[in-house]
Design an enzyme around this catalytic site. Structure first.
Site, PDB file in Angstrom:
ATOM      1  N   GLY A   3       0.872  -1.162   0.000  1.00  0.00           N
ATOM      2  CA  GLY A   3       0.000   0.000   0.000  1.00  0.00           C
ATOM      3  C   GLY A   3       0.907   1.207   0.000  1.00  0.00           C
ATOM      4  N   GLY A  42       9.625   5.438   5.612  1.00  0.00           N
ATOM      5  CA  GLY A  42       8.694   6.349   4.967  1.00  0.00           C
ATOM      6  C   GLY A  42       9.336   7.558   4.338  1.00  0.00           C
ATOM      7  N   ARG A 101       4.129  14.719  -6.569  1.00  0.00           N
ATOM      8  CA  ARG A 101       3.920  14.499  -8.002  1.00  0.00           C
ATOM      9  C   ARG A 101       2.496  14.893  -8.393  1.00  0.00           C
ATOM     10  NH1 ARG A 101       3.420   8.756  -6.653  1.00  0.00           N
ATOM     11  NH2 ARG A 101       5.646   8.454  -7.007  1.00  0.00           N
ATOM     12  N   ARG A 108      -4.306   2.006  -9.185  1.00  0.00           N
ATOM     13  CA  ARG A 108      -3.379   1.070  -9.813  1.00  0.00           C
ATOM     14  C   ARG A 108      -4.072  -0.258 -10.088  1.00  0.00           C
ATOM     15  NH1 ARG A 108       1.540   2.887  -6.595  1.00  0.00           N
ATOM     16  NH2 ARG A 108       0.747   4.634  -5.400  1.00  0.00           N
ATOM     17  N   ASP A 151       1.479  -2.916  -8.846  1.00  0.00           N
ATOM     18  CA  ASP A 151       1.173  -1.731  -8.047  1.00  0.00           C
ATOM     19  C   ASP A 151       1.811  -0.480  -8.624  1.00  0.00           C
ATOM     20  OD1 ASP A 151       3.515  -3.286  -7.023  1.00  0.00           O
ATOM     21  OD2 ASP A 151       3.832  -1.494  -5.817  1.00  0.00           O
ATOM     22  N   ASN A 152       2.610  -0.628  -9.687  1.00  0.00           N
ATOM     23  CA  ASN A 152       3.216   0.526 -10.349  1.00  0.00           C
ATOM     24  C   ASN A 152       2.611   0.799 -11.716  1.00  0.00           C
ATOM     25  OD1 ASN A 152       4.989   1.281  -8.329  1.00  0.00           O
ATOM     26  ND2 ASN A 152       6.657   0.013  -9.080  1.00  0.00           N
ATOM     27  N   ASP A 181       6.188   6.835 -10.564  1.00  0.00           N
ATOM     28  CA  ASP A 181       6.967   6.194  -9.513  1.00  0.00           C
ATOM     29  C   ASP A 181       8.291   5.651 -10.041  1.00  0.00           C
ATOM     30  OD1 ASP A 181       7.597   5.553  -6.967  1.00  0.00           O
ATOM     31  OD2 ASP A 181       6.334   3.784  -6.839  1.00  0.00           O
TER      32      ASP A 181
END
Length: 461
Positions: free
Chosen positions: A93, A129, A182, A189, A257-258, A267
């Protein structure tokens, strides 16, 4: 290949709330010891009405993350699963980022402002993070170069240095830290659909499909919304795969997930531009099998679309989904031809001749070990000057190209007065070194300006 940039008033529109609480978790940004503004993208800020923010207000919103007016009251860490190098992972996530705001641009598109390096979330696992400043600089360079080369990409909107020392195992440590924002056309996704499918929530899947169709694609749902969405995603992502090839770009981590449902690239971690048309060239040192090598990126994206189809089986029968997936190879080949001709600045001469030219160009680059800068030298019928090599390898690419008229004559001075503008790893390191050693940002600013000049020349059609 380029979306015309239009100025727009600030138009907040936080539509993500319509998907309910299951789409993500509210979080707070880290409290950074410093907030030093290093990069603000006023060109794209103008498209969402934020170019007139003072530097102090910019830092308040994109370094301290005070909410933008009438926008999302709290950041949202999005939930998703994903196949990572073909291994399914349900424990991911947004681990170092969140969705911060949604706004309309001058074309009416809904755009997201989202972060990278903004602190821990429920999905950080054992990570801190954070984002290294070098990683942020690399993302500026990747997005600027891809945008100039006509790739549908997210835009690096803001970079703020945050004053922490980070420890990383794959680069000299401690190293400087940053938070990046961004601007992207959605952060939904393929992995978002995978998570909902894993939970077996058919109602949520139907709601997400409708959101993507109506809000992101501006389409009216038909009789089979799931198949309708897959058709659209196949079209966009086939073109994205082709655009990577013609740009000479290797993303490096094409996990599910990208892959954005809108077909927009985003990403950027271990990315590289390849000097040669080398199908085996990889970007990530940990991609030992070459799964995401330059020449396998279309295969990877097609496979990922297959996982989207598997997820959509929760609300749709298989045959219409298979029909959509089977369109990918032909769409990819068509997009390669279109983008190849665009990069050469020449007009189509019919599908058969165009295919012959593209195949000859690929053989020329592969067999002759010719740099991808050939696109620059051959632009709008420019003479390559390597005829001996083309004949040696049985490919007279130059002779075929000579039969193609240029698309127009505007902007031709750029191609005769400027050297090729590339972005190989040695130059990335050359740009980073003065920042790391002397806090000298001038080489970065100069490179961004050079890239934008190239992009302007390419967009003059």
């Amino acid at each position: 290949m380029h979306i015309k940039v239009l100025s727009s008033p600030y138009r907040p529109d936080p539509k993500i709330a319509s998907l309910g609480a299951k789409i993500g978790d509210t979080v707070k940004a880290a409290n950074f010891p410093e907030t030093i503004l290093r990069f603000r993208n006023d060109r794209w800020a103008a498209t969402v009405g934020l170019e007139n923010l003072s530097d102090a207000d910019w830092v308040r919103h994109f370094g301290r993350f005070e909410p933008l007016p009438d926008n999302m009251p709290e950041p949202l860490a999005l939930r998703y699963h994903g196949h990572q190098f073909r291994v399914y992972n349900p424990e991911i996530g947004d681990g170092r980022g969140f969705l911060f705001a949604q706004l309309r641009d001058g074309h009416g598109r809904l755009l997201d402002l989202a972060t990278k390096g903004s602190g821990t979330t429920p999905y950080s696992r054992r990570g801190d993070g954070r984002l290294t400043l070098k990683g942020a600089v690399r993302e500026i360079l990747a997005t600027e170069m891809l945008e100039a080369l006509g790739v549908n990409t997210s835009k690096t909107f803001s970079v703020i240095e945050t004053g922490e020392e980070l420890v990383r195992g794959d680069e000299p440590s401690p190293t400087r830290s940053a938070v990046l924002v961004r601007l992207s056309h959605s952060h939904i996704r393929i992995g978002t659909f995978q998570r909902i499918a894993a939970e077996g929530d058919a109602d949520m899947m139907a709601r997400l499909v409708r959101y993507c169709l109506t809000i992101l694609y501006n389409e009216t749902p038909g009789e089979n919304p799931a198949a309708q969405l897959l058709h659209l995603a196949v079209e966009r992502i086939a073109d994205l795969a082709a655009s990577y090839m013609v740009a000479g770009f290797v993303h490096g981590v094409l996990n599910t997930d990208n892959i954005n449902i809108t077909g927009e690239s985003f990403d950027y971690g271990p990315w590289r531009f390849t000097e040669y048309w080398d199908p085996h060239f990889t970007a990530a040192y940990f991609d030992e099998s070459g799964l995401y090598a330059f020449g396998r990126q279309a295969e990877a994206m097609h496979w990922n679309l297959g996982q989207l189809a598997v997820s959509l089986r929760l609300i749709c029968e298989a045959p219409p989904l298979i029909e959509a997936l089977e369109r990918f190879p032909a769409l990819f080949q068509s997009a390669i031809i279109t983008r190849f001709l665009w990069r050469l600045g020449v007009q189509s001469q019919g599908i058969d001749r165009d295919r012959e030219l593209v195949e000859a160009g690929e053989r020329f680059m592969v067999r002759g070990k010719i740099p991808i800068d050939v696109f620059f030298h051959a632009y709008r019928g420019g003479r390559i000057g390597w005829s001996d090599q083309t004949h040696e390898h049985g490919v007279d690419f130059e002779a075929l190209l000579a039969k193609y008229p240029s698309q127009d004559d505007s902007g031709t001075s750029y191609w005769t007065a400027s050297p090729p503008c590339s972005m190989l790893i040695a130059e990335v390191e050359h740009i980073w070194a003065p920042i790391a050693e002397h806090d000298d940002w001038q080489p970065l600013h100069q490179k961004v300006e050079a890239i934008r000049i190239m992009g302007h020349a390419l967009s003059q059609r």
